[in-house]
Design a protein around this motif. Structure first.
Motif, PDB file in Angstrom:
ATOM      1  N   GLY B 395      37.542  17.885  12.423  1.00  0.00           N
ATOM      2  CA  GLY B 395      38.728  17.665  13.250  1.00  0.00           C
ATOM      3  C   GLY B 395      39.196  18.970  13.873  1.00  0.00           C
ATOM      4  O   GLY B 395      39.566  19.027  15.050  1.00  0.00           O
ATOM      5  N   GLY B 396      39.166  20.043  13.099  1.00  0.00           N
ATOM      6  CA  GLY B 396      39.582  21.343  13.603  1.00  0.00           C
ATOM      7  C   GLY B 396      38.712  21.805  14.750  1.00  0.00           C
ATOM      8  O   GLY B 396      39.200  22.327  15.763  1.00  0.00           O
ATOM      9  N   LEU B 397      37.420  21.600  14.610  1.00  0.00           N
ATOM     10  CA  LEU B 397      36.497  22.020  15.678  1.00  0.00           C
ATOM     11  C   LEU B 397      36.756  21.218  16.945  1.00  0.00           C
ATOM     12  O   LEU B 397      36.708  21.754  18.059  1.00  0.00           O
ATOM     13  N   VAL B 398      37.032  19.918  16.781  1.00  0.00           N
ATOM     14  CA  VAL B 398      37.364  19.100  17.943  1.00  0.00           C
ATOM     15  C   VAL B 398      38.622  19.641  18.604  1.00  0.00           C
ATOM     16  O   VAL B 398      38.706  19.798  19.814  1.00  0.00           O
ATOM     17  N   SER B 399      39.585  19.950  17.754  1.00  0.00           N
ATOM     18  CA  SER B 399      40.876  20.421  18.248  1.00  0.00           C
ATOM     19  C   SER B 399      40.713  21.709  19.047  1.00  0.00           C
ATOM     20  O   SER B 399      41.381  21.917  20.057  1.00  0.00           O
ATOM     21  N   MET B 400      39.810  22.579  18.593  1.00  0.00           N
ATOM     22  CA  MET B 400      39.594  23.847  19.291  1.00  0.00           C
ATOM     23  C   MET B 400      38.785  23.667  20.567  1.00  0.00           C
ATOM     24  O   MET B 400      38.655  24.605  21.347  1.00  0.00           O
ATOM     25  N   GLY B 401      38.195  22.491  20.733  1.00  0.00           N
ATOM     26  CA  GLY B 401      37.363  22.271  21.903  1.00  0.00           C
ATOM     27  C   GLY B 401      35.973  22.875  21.764  1.00  0.00           C
ATOM     28  O   GLY B 401      35.406  23.378  22.732  1.00  0.00           O
ATOM     29  N   MET B 402      35.417  22.860  20.570  1.00  0.00           N
ATOM     30  CA  MET B 402      34.060  23.381  20.346  1.00  0.00           C
ATOM     31  C   MET B 402      33.024  22.496  21.042  1.00  0.00           C
ATOM     32  O   MET B 402      33.106  21.269  20.936  1.00  0.00           O
ATOM     33  N   PRO B 403      32.061  23.071  21.701  1.00  0.00           N
ATOM     34  CA  PRO B 403      30.965  22.250  22.242  1.00  0.00           C
ATOM     35  C   PRO B 403      30.245  21.532  21.111  1.00  0.00           C
ATOM     36  O   PRO B 403      30.147  22.047  20.005  1.00  0.00           O
ATOM     37  N   GLY B 404      29.783  20.326  21.422  1.00  0.00           N
ATOM     38  CA  GLY B 404      29.129  19.530  20.387  1.00  0.00           C
ATOM     39  C   GLY B 404      30.086  18.531  19.766  1.00  0.00           C
ATOM     40  O   GLY B 404      29.684  17.662  19.009  1.00  0.00           O
ATOM     41  N   PHE B 405      31.357  18.665  20.077  1.00  0.00           N
ATOM     42  CA  PHE B 405      32.329  17.700  19.573  1.00  0.00           C
ATOM     43  C   PHE B 405      33.114  17.139  20.750  1.00  0.00           C
ATOM     44  O   PHE B 405      33.140  17.713  21.843  1.00  0.00           O
ATOM     45  N   SER B 406      33.798  16.008  20.506  1.00  0.00           N
ATOM     46  CA  SER B 406      34.421  15.290  21.613  1.00  0.00           C
ATOM     47  C   SER B 406      35.492  16.121  22.315  1.00  0.00           C
ATOM     48  O   SER B 406      35.751  15.948  23.502  1.00  0.00           O
ATOM     49  N   GLY B 407      36.113  17.048  21.592  1.00  0.00           N
ATOM     50  CA  GLY B 407      37.170  17.847  22.197  1.00  0.00           C
ATOM     51  C   GLY B 407      36.683  18.640  23.404  1.00  0.00           C
ATOM     52  O   GLY B 407      37.380  18.754  24.417  1.00  0.00           O
ATOM     53  N   PHE B 408      35.492  19.146  23.308  1.00  0.00           N
ATOM     54  CA  PHE B 408      34.937  19.930  24.410  1.00  0.00           C
ATOM     55  C   PHE B 408      34.706  19.056  25.633  1.00  0.00           C
ATOM     56  O   PHE B 408      35.065  19.398  26.761  1.00  0.00           O
ATOM     57  N   VAL B 409      34.123  17.886  25.372  1.00  0.00           N
ATOM     58  CA  VAL B 409      33.835  16.955  26.464  1.00  0.00           C
ATOM     59  C   VAL B 409      35.115  16.593  27.202  1.00  0.00           C
ATOM     60  O   VAL B 409      35.121  16.351  28.401  1.00  0.00           O
ATOM     61  N   ALA B 410      36.241  16.581  26.472  1.00  0.00           N
ATOM     62  CA  ALA B 410      37.499  16.186  27.078  1.00  0.00           C
ATOM     63  C   ALA B 410      38.196  17.359  27.757  1.00  0.00           C
ATOM     64  O   ALA B 410      38.673  17.251  28.882  1.00  0.00           O
ATOM     65  N   GLU B 411      38.250  18.495  27.057  1.00  0.00           N
ATOM     66  CA  GLU B 411      39.105  19.571  27.548  1.00  0.00           C
ATOM     67  C   GLU B 411      38.477  20.321  28.712  1.00  0.00           C
ATOM     68  O   GLU B 411      39.174  20.784  29.616  1.00  0.00           O
ATOM     69  N   PHE B 412      37.168  20.437  28.685  1.00  0.00           N
ATOM     70  CA  PHE B 412      36.511  21.193  29.742  1.00  0.00           C
ATOM     71  C   PHE B 412      36.813  20.620  31.128  1.00  0.00           C
ATOM     72  O   PHE B 412      37.263  21.345  32.016  1.00  0.00           O
ATOM     73  N   PRO B 413      36.623  19.300  31.327  1.00  0.00           N
ATOM     74  CA  PRO B 413      36.949  18.758  32.657  1.00  0.00           C
ATOM     75  C   PRO B 413      38.429  18.901  33.006  1.00  0.00           C
ATOM     76  O   PRO B 413      38.754  19.098  34.186  1.00  0.00           O
ATOM     77  N   ILE B 414      39.298  18.818  32.001  1.00  0.00           N
ATOM     78  CA  ILE B 414      40.724  18.948  32.323  1.00  0.00           C
ATOM     79  C   ILE B 414      40.981  20.329  32.929  1.00  0.00           C
ATOM     80  O   ILE B 414      41.606  20.452  33.987  1.00  0.00           O
ATOM     81  N   PHE B 415      40.452  21.364  32.277  1.00  0.00           N
ATOM     82  CA  PHE B 415      40.685  22.709  32.803  1.00  0.00           C
ATOM     83  C   PHE B 415      40.020  22.891  34.163  1.00  0.00           C
ATOM     84  O   PHE B 415      40.568  23.540  35.058  1.00  0.00           O
ATOM     85  N   MET B 416      38.830  22.293  34.320  1.00  0.00           N
ATOM     86  CA  MET B 416      38.168  22.341  35.640  1.00  0.00           C
ATOM     87  C   MET B 416      39.056  21.716  36.705  1.00  0.00           C
ATOM     88  O   MET B 416      39.255  22.266  37.792  1.00  0.00           O
ATOM     89  N   GLY B 417      39.582  20.541  36.369  1.00  0.00           N
ATOM     90  CA  GLY B 417      40.426  19.821  37.329  1.00  0.00           C
ATOM     91  C   GLY B 417      41.671  20.612  37.682  1.00  0.00           C
ATOM     92  O   GLY B 417      42.069  20.688  38.846  1.00  0.00           O
ATOM     93  N   VAL B 418      42.271  21.221  36.675  1.00  0.00           N
ATOM     94  CA  VAL B 418      43.479  22.001  36.929  1.00  0.00           C
ATOM     95  C   VAL B 418      43.129  23.201  37.808  1.00  0.00           C
ATOM     96  O   VAL B 418      43.872  23.566  38.724  1.00  0.00           O
ATOM     97  N   TRP B 419      41.976  23.804  37.534  1.00  0.00           N
ATOM     98  CA  TRP B 419      41.548  24.966  38.332  1.00  0.00           C
ATOM     99  C   TRP B 419      41.439  24.589  39.803  1.00  0.00           C
ATOM    100  O   TRP B 419      41.840  25.358  40.685  1.00  0.00           O
ATOM    101  N   GLU B 420      40.948  23.389  40.063  1.00  0.00           N
ATOM    102  CA  GLU B 420      40.825  22.947  41.455  1.00  0.00           C
ATOM    103  C   GLU B 420      42.179  22.930  42.145  1.00  0.00           C
ATOM    104  O   GLU B 420      42.298  23.231  43.331  1.00  0.00           O
ATOM    105  N   GLU B 421      43.226  22.545  41.384  1.00  0.00           N
ATOM    106  CA  GLU B 421      44.549  22.420  41.995  1.00  0.00           C
ATOM    107  C   GLU B 421      45.308  23.749  41.942  1.00  0.00           C
ATOM    108  O   GLU B 421      45.830  24.203  42.945  1.00  0.00           O
TER     109      GLU B 421
END
Lengths: 482, 506
Positions: B395-421
Motif C-alpha cells: 500500500g505504501g509503495l502504491v501511495s508513493m507512486g512506485m512504478p509497478g503498482f497502480s499508484g504510478f499508473v494513476a499519478e503519472f498521467p495526472i501530472f502529465m495532464g497538469v503539465w499540459e495546462e
C-alpha cells in the motif's frame, strides 16, 4: 333529489356516521375490560369504509353536489382516504392508552372529527367550510382535554379551545367580508365576482390575512403556532398525533381549495403572504426545536416547520405545486403518525417522555428502534423514506415558479432539521441506560401497536420508493383545482 | 430481455440488509455468513460487469436498464442504469471493498483481541449494506433524481455506523460533523439539479432527469457559470476537496475499520464521481470557466494534505490526511479537463480506493491487537503480523507512486495532464510525492521494524485467516493494475472520450 351520485359523494361520511352510532349503541353493553375493543371496531370499520368507498364512491368528472355545498372530485376523495387511514391508525394507537383507550366516547369523538375533516376536504362553499371546520375541531377540543384529572391534559384542551374559537371567529369575519363584497358563498362564484377590478388590493390583503388566522391555526403555522407545543404535550399522545397529521392536512386541503379556486385573481397577494409565512414557519419551527428536551414538544416544533415546507407547494400555485402538497401531506401523515405512535408505545411502558429517556431504546426493543429510525429519517428528508421524495417535489415546484429563495430557506432549514432528528437517534442507538441492563428493561409492544406501527412504517417506505401511484393520485387531485 | 445485472448488484445489498435485520439478534455467526454471502455475490457480479465491459468494444454505456418510475407532467423520473468506462472500475471497487469490509468485520472471538464487530453485528451489517447499496446506485445511475436518491442513502448510514460502532472518544462529534457537511453539500447540489431540470424544459421542452438527455439541454454559458460551482463543490465535499475536507479525517479516525475502508475507499470516490458526472459533464462550459479554481483547491489539498499527514502521530489521522492529499490528485486530474489528466483521475479513484482500504484494514488490525494507534507507541509489528506488514508496504509503495503498482499508473498521467495546462502547478504538486514517500517510509520503519515496546510484548497476536484473505485481495488488484495497466487504462480512457466529447475537445 337524492341521486346515487350524491350518495356516492358522501358515502365515506355516511359510513363513518354509521360506525359511530354502532359504537355508541354497543359500548354500554360491554364490560369494562372489553371496551378497548371499540378500537378494533373503529379501525376495522374505517378500513372497511375505505374499501367500500373505493369500490362504490369513486369520483368521476368533478361535479358540485348538494346544492353546490360539496365538490365530488379526486382531490377530496384522495384526502378523505388519507384522513380515514390516519383515523384508523389513531384508533389502534388509542386502544392501549391507559386512561382513554377503554372509553367508547374517545372513538366516537374521533369519528366525529374525522367526518368534519372529510367534509373540509370536499367543501366548496364558505358556509359548508366553516361548518365542517367546526365539526372537525369541537371533538378534538374534548379529546385533547380527555384526561380529566391530569392538569396538562386539561390545560391542553382548554388552550386549544380558546385559541381555536378565537381563530375561527376571526376567519369567520374574513368569510363575511368575502360574502359582503361578492354576494355569494360559493367558491366558484367568488372567483368570478371577486376580481381585481371589483375590490382594492388592500381589501384583498386584509381578507387573506383574516382567513389565514383561522387556517394558519389549523395547520399550526407561525405566528399562529403558540398552542401546538403545549397541546401536543398535554393531550393524549395518539390525539396529538392525530392533531398534527390529519387535522393539519385538512387545514391544507381548505387552503388549497380556498386560495386556488376562490382567489386565483389575487394570487400575487396571497402567494406573497404565504411565502413569508412559510419561510418564517420553517425557520422558527426548526430553531425552536433545537433546544427542546421533551420529545412531544420537539415533534410539535418539527410539525410547525413541516407546515412551512408544505406551504412552499401552495406558494408555487401551479399543478406541480398542488400535487406536491398533497403528496407531502400523505408522506407526512404516515411519518408523523409513526413518530407519535412510537412515542405512545414507549411512554406507555416507561411513563417517560424526555428525549434523554430514550437512551438504550434500540437494545430494549430493536424493532421499535428501527421504526424510530425510519420515522425520524423520513422527517429529516432522507431516502428511501417518504419525506425525501415529498421534499424534493415541493422544492422542485418552488424552483419551477421562481421561488428559489424560498427553496434555499427550506434547504437551510432541512439541514437544521437533520441535526436535531439525528440527535434523538443518538439517544436511541448510541447511549445506554444509566447503570442498568437493557435486557432487564424490555419495551414490549401490544398487538394494536405492532399492527399500526408496522403498517405505518411500510407506508413510509413505500411512499419513499414506489411513489409513482401515490403521486399519480395526488396529481389527479391537483388537476381538480384548475 | 437481458439479465438486469446492475439492478441486482444495486438492490442485492438492500435485500440482504433487510434479511439480516429479520434474523434473531443472538445468531451472530449466521448473520455474518449471510453478509459474507451477499458480499461475495456482489463482488462476483461486479467483476463480471467489469470483465464484460473490458472484453467488449468498450463503447458508451452498457448494461443499460431503463424503467419508467414516474412520468406525470411535469415530473419524469426513470430508473436508468448503465455503466461506462468511468463507472465500471468504481463498481468493481465497491464490490471489492464490500467483500473485504465484511471479512474485516467478522471479528475474532478471542476476548483478548476484540477485533471486528462484536456489538450488534446484525444492525452493523444491515446499515453497512444500506450504504453499499446506495454507493452502487450512484455509480450506475444515469438519472439525476435516482443519483440523488442513492447518494443520500449512502450518506446517512455513515452517521449511525460511526456514532454507534466508532471510536468512543470522538465518534459523536465526528459523525455529526460528517453528516452535516455531506448533507449541506448534497442539498446545495440538489438545488442546482432542480434548476437544470427546469432550464432544460425551458430550452428544449424535454422533461427528464435523464442525464444523457440533459447533456444536450443547451444550458447557456451564464447559467453554467452560475450553477457549476454549487453543483461541483456540493458533490466534491464528499470527495474531500480542500477547504471542505475537514470532516473527512475526523470521520476516518472515529469510524470502525470497515466503515473507514468504505468511507475512504468508496464514499470519497462517490463525491468525485458525482462532481464529474453532474458538474463537469452536464455543465462543461461552467467547468471550463472555473477549472482554475478547482485546480487551485486541488493543488492546495495535494500539498497541504501530504504535509499534515507527515506531522501526524496517530496512524489513522495520517492515513486520513493522506486520503485528502490523494483525492486532491483526483480533483487535480479532473480540473485539467484534458484526456491525460482525466484518465489519470479515473485510475487514481480506483487505485486510491483499494490502497486506502488496505491501509485502514491493516491499521484496524494493529489497533485491535495493540489497543493504540499512536505511532510512537508502536513497533515491531513485522515479527508478529508479517502478512499485514507486506500488505502495508505494498500500500505504501502504491501511495508513493512506485512504478509497478497502480499508484504510478494513476499519478503519472495526472501530472502529465497538469503539465499540459499549468506546468508550475505540476511542479509544486510533485513536492507531495516526496513528502508522501517520507512519511510512508518513516512510519513503516517505526511501526513495523523498530523494536517492539515492552508493554506490547506478548500481548499482540497475528491476524486471522479472514483478515489475510482481505489483505491479499486488496494487494492483488493493486499489483495487477500496476503490472498490466492495459486492464484498466483503456477502459477509463473510453469513459474520458465521452467527457471530452461534451467538453468540445478531442
Amino acid at each position: 333529489m337524492f341521486t346515487s351520485q350524491i350518495f356516492a359523494s358522501i358515502l365515506p361520511e355516511i359510513l363513518i356516521l354509521v360506525l359511530g352510532v354502532l359504537i355508541l349503541i354497543f359500548e354500554p353493553f360491554w364490560k369494562e375490560d372489553q371496551r378497548r375493543n371499540a378500537g378494533w371496531l373503529t379501525a376495522g370499520g374505517l378500513l372497511l369504509s375505505m374499501v367500500i368507498s373505493l369500490l362504490f364512491g369513486r369520483p368521476g368528472e368533478p361535479v358540485a353536489v348538494l346544492g353546490g355545498m360539496i365538490r365530488f372530485d379526486w382531490l377530496g376523495f384522495f384526502l378523505k382516504m388519507l384522513f380515514m387511514f390516519a383515523g384508523a391508525a389513531t384508533a389502534l394507537l388509542l386502544m392501549d392508552h391507559e386512561r382513554a383507550g377503554k372509553r367508547g366516547e374517545a372513538y366516537v369523538l374521533l369519528l366525529a372529527s374525522l367526518m368534519g375533516m372529510n367534509l373540509m376536504a370536499a367543501s366548496s362553499d364558505l358556509v359548508m367550510l366553516y361548518l365542517s371546520i367546526e365539526t372537525a375541531s369541537i371533538p378534538i377540543y374534548i379529546l385533547a382535554g380527555f384526561i380529566l384529572n391530569d392538569e396538562r391534559s386539561t390545560e391542553a384542551g382548554f388552550k386549544y379551545l380558546l385559541y381555536g374559537t378565537l381563530a375561527s371567529t376571526i376567519m369567520l369575519y374574513g368569510f363575511s367580508l368575502v360574502f359582503g363584497f361578492s354576494g355569494t358563498t360559493s367558491l366558484d362564484d367568488i372567483a368570478v365576482k371577486l376580481t381585481s377590478g371589483t375590490i382594492s388590493p388592500l381589501i384583498a390583503f386584509g381578507i387573506v390575512l383574516l382567513v389565514m388566522v383561522g387556517l394558519g391555526f389549523k395547520v399550526s403555522i407561525v405566528p399562529f403556532h403558540f398552542w401546538a407545543p403545549d397541546v401536543y404535550q398535554g393531550a393524549p399522545t395518539p390525539v396529538a398525533g392525530y392533531l398534527s397529521t390529519a387535522s393539519k392536512a385538512a387545514g391544507f386541503a381548505v387552503i388549497l381549495r380556498l386560495f386556488f379556486v376562490a382567489f386565483p385573481d389575487f394570487s400575487g397577494i396571497w402567494t406573497m403572504i404565504l411565502a413569508v409565512l412559510a419561510a418564517v414557519s420553517m425557520t422558527v419551527g426548526n430553531l425552536l426545536a433545537l433546544p427542546q428536551t421533551n420529545i412531544k414538544r420537539l415533534l410539535a416544533y418539527s410539525s410547525i416547520s413541516h407546515a412551512g415546507y408544505a406551504m412552499i407547494g401552495v406558494v408555487a400555485f401551479n399543478q406541480l405545486g398542488a400535487a406536491s402538497v398533497v403528496f407531502y401531506l400523505a408522506a407526512y401523515i404516515a411519518t408523523n403518525l409513526l413518530a407519535f405512535g412510537i412515542v405512545m408505545a414507549y411512554s406507555r411502558i416507561t411513563g417517560l417522555e424526555e428525549i434523554s429517556d430514550y437512551a438504550g431504546l434500540s437494545r430494549r426493543n430493536p424493532l421499535l428502534g428501527l421504526m424510530m429510525l425510519a420515522a425520524f429519517l423520513s422527517l429529516a428528508g432522507m431516502p428511501p423514506f417518504g419525506g425525501f421524495v415529498a421534499k424534493v417535489f415541493v422544492f422542485a415546484a418552488g424552483v419551477q415558479t421562481g421561488y428559489t429563495w424560498l427553496v434555499i430557506v427550506g434547504i437551510i432549514n432541512s439541514i437544521i432539521g437533520v441535526y436535531y432528528y439525528l440527535n434523538v437517534l443518538k439517544f436511541v442507538y448510541l447511549y445506554r441506560m444509566p447503570d442498568q441492563d437493557e435486557e432487564q428493561h424490555l419495551v414490549p409492544l401490544t398487538q394494536p401497536y405492532t399492527i399500526a406501527l408496522v403498517i405505518l412504517v411500510i407506508g413510509v417506505i413505500v411512499l419513499g420508493t414506489l411513489f409513482g401511484p401515490f403521486y399519480n393520485w395526488s396529481d389527479a387531485g391537483a388537476l381538480n383545482l384548475f | 430481455m437481458n439479465f438486469p445485472i446492475l439492478s441486482v448488484i444495486t438492490f442485492l445489498p438492500f435485500a440482504a440488509g433487510m434479511l439480516i435485520l429479520m434474523m434473531p439478534a443472538n445468531r451472530k455467526n449466521e448473520t455474518r455468513a449471510v453478509a459474507l454471502a451477499a458480499a461475495v455475490i456482489d463482488l462476483l457480479l461486479s467483476a463480471w460487469v467489469y470483465l464484460q465491459y473490458l472484453l467488449s468494444d468498450m463503447r458508451g454505456y452498457q448494461f443499460i436498464e431503463k424503467y419508467e418510475w414516474l412520468n406525470i407532467f411535469p415530473i419524469h423520473i426513470e430508473l436508468h442504469f448503465g455503466v461506462d468506462g468511468m463507472s465500471a472500475p468504481l463498481v468493481l471497487l465497491t464490490g471489492i471493498v464490500m467483500f473485504t469490509g465484511v471479512l474485516i468485520s467478522w471479528g475474532d472471538d478471542d476476548k483478548h483481541v476484540m477485533a471486528g464487530i462484536q456489538d450488534r453485528p446484525r444492525e452493523f451489517f444491515a446499515f453497512l449494506f444500506l450504504l453499499a447499496g446506495g454507493v452502487f446506485g450512484v455509480f450506475v445511475s444515469l438519472d439525476l433524481f435516482m443519483l440523488f436518491f442513492f447518494y443520500e442513502i449512502a450518506v446517512f448510514p455513515m452517521y449511525l455506523l460511526i456514532a454507534i460502532w466508532g471510536w468512543v472518544k470522538t465518534r459523536e462529534y465526528a459523525a455529526m460533523k460528517l453528516t452535516l457537511y455531506l448533507f449541506i453539500g448534497s442539498v446545495v447540489a440538489l438545488v442546482g439539479a432542480l434548476a437544470m431540470y427546469w432550464t432544460q424544459y425551458q430550452n428544449t421542452g424535454v422533461l427528464s432527469f435523464d442525464m444523457l438527455k440533459m447533456e444536450g439541454a443547451g444550458f447557456s454559458p451564464e447559467f453554467q457559470a452560475l450553477w457549476f460551482l454549487p453543483v461541483f463543490l456540493g458533490f466534491a465535499v464528499l470527495g474531500g476537496i480542500w477547504p471542505f475536507h475537514n470532516w473527512s479525517p475526523d470521520g476516518h479516525v472515529a469510524a470502525p475499520t470497515a466503515v473507514s475502508m468504505f468511507h475512504a475507499g468508496v464514499l470519497m470516490k462517490l463525491g468525485a464521481f458525482a462532481a464529474l458526472r453532474v458538474g463537469v459533464m452536464l455543465l462543461p462550459e461552467g467547468a471550463k470557466q472555473w477549472s482554475w479554481l478547482i485546480m487551485l483547491f486541488a493543488g492546495v489539498a495535494v500539498v497541504y494534505g501530504a504535509y499534515i499527514a507527515f506531522v501526524q502521530t496517530d496512524l489513522k489521522y495520517m492515513i486520513g490526511f493522506s486520503s485528502v492529499s490523494h483525492m486532491g490528485l483526483v480533483m487535480l486530474g479532473i480540473s485539467t479537463l484534458n484526456t491525460t489528466g482525466l484518465t489519470g483521475a479515473g485510475v487514481q479513484m480506483f487505485s486510491h480506493g483499494v490502497m486506502t482500504a488496505l491501509f485502514f484494514a491493516v491499521t484496524g488490525m494493529i489497533y485491535d491487537r495493540a489497543h493504540t494507534r499512536m505511532i510512537p507507541e508502536l513497533g515491531g509489528m513485522a515479527k508478529i503480523m508479517p502478512f499485514a506488514t507486506i500488505g502495508f508496504i505494498i500500500g505504501g509503495l502504491v501511495s508513493m507512486g512506485m512504478p509497478g503498482f497502480s499508484g504510478f499508473v494513476a499519478e503519472f498521467p495526472i501530472f502529465m495532464g497538469v503539465w499540459e495546462e499549468q506546468w508550475l502547478v505540476a511542479v509544486i504538486c510533485s513536492i507531495s510525492i516526496i513528502i508522501t514517500a517520507a512519511y510512508i517510509m518513516i512510519n513503516i520503519r517505526k511501526v513495523f521494524f523498530s523494536p517492539m515496546p515492552e508493554n506490547l510484548e506478548g500481548h499482540v497476536g497475528d491476524i486471522t485467516v479472514l483478515d489475510k484473505i482481505a489483505v491479499a485481495t486488496l494487494c492483488l488488484f493493486m499489483v495487477i493494475i500496476g503490472v498490466f495497466p492495459s486492464v484498466m487504462v483503456p477502459m477509463v480512457s473510453t469513459g474520458v472520450e465521452n467527457i471530452m466529447r461534451l467538453l468540445g475537445g478531442a
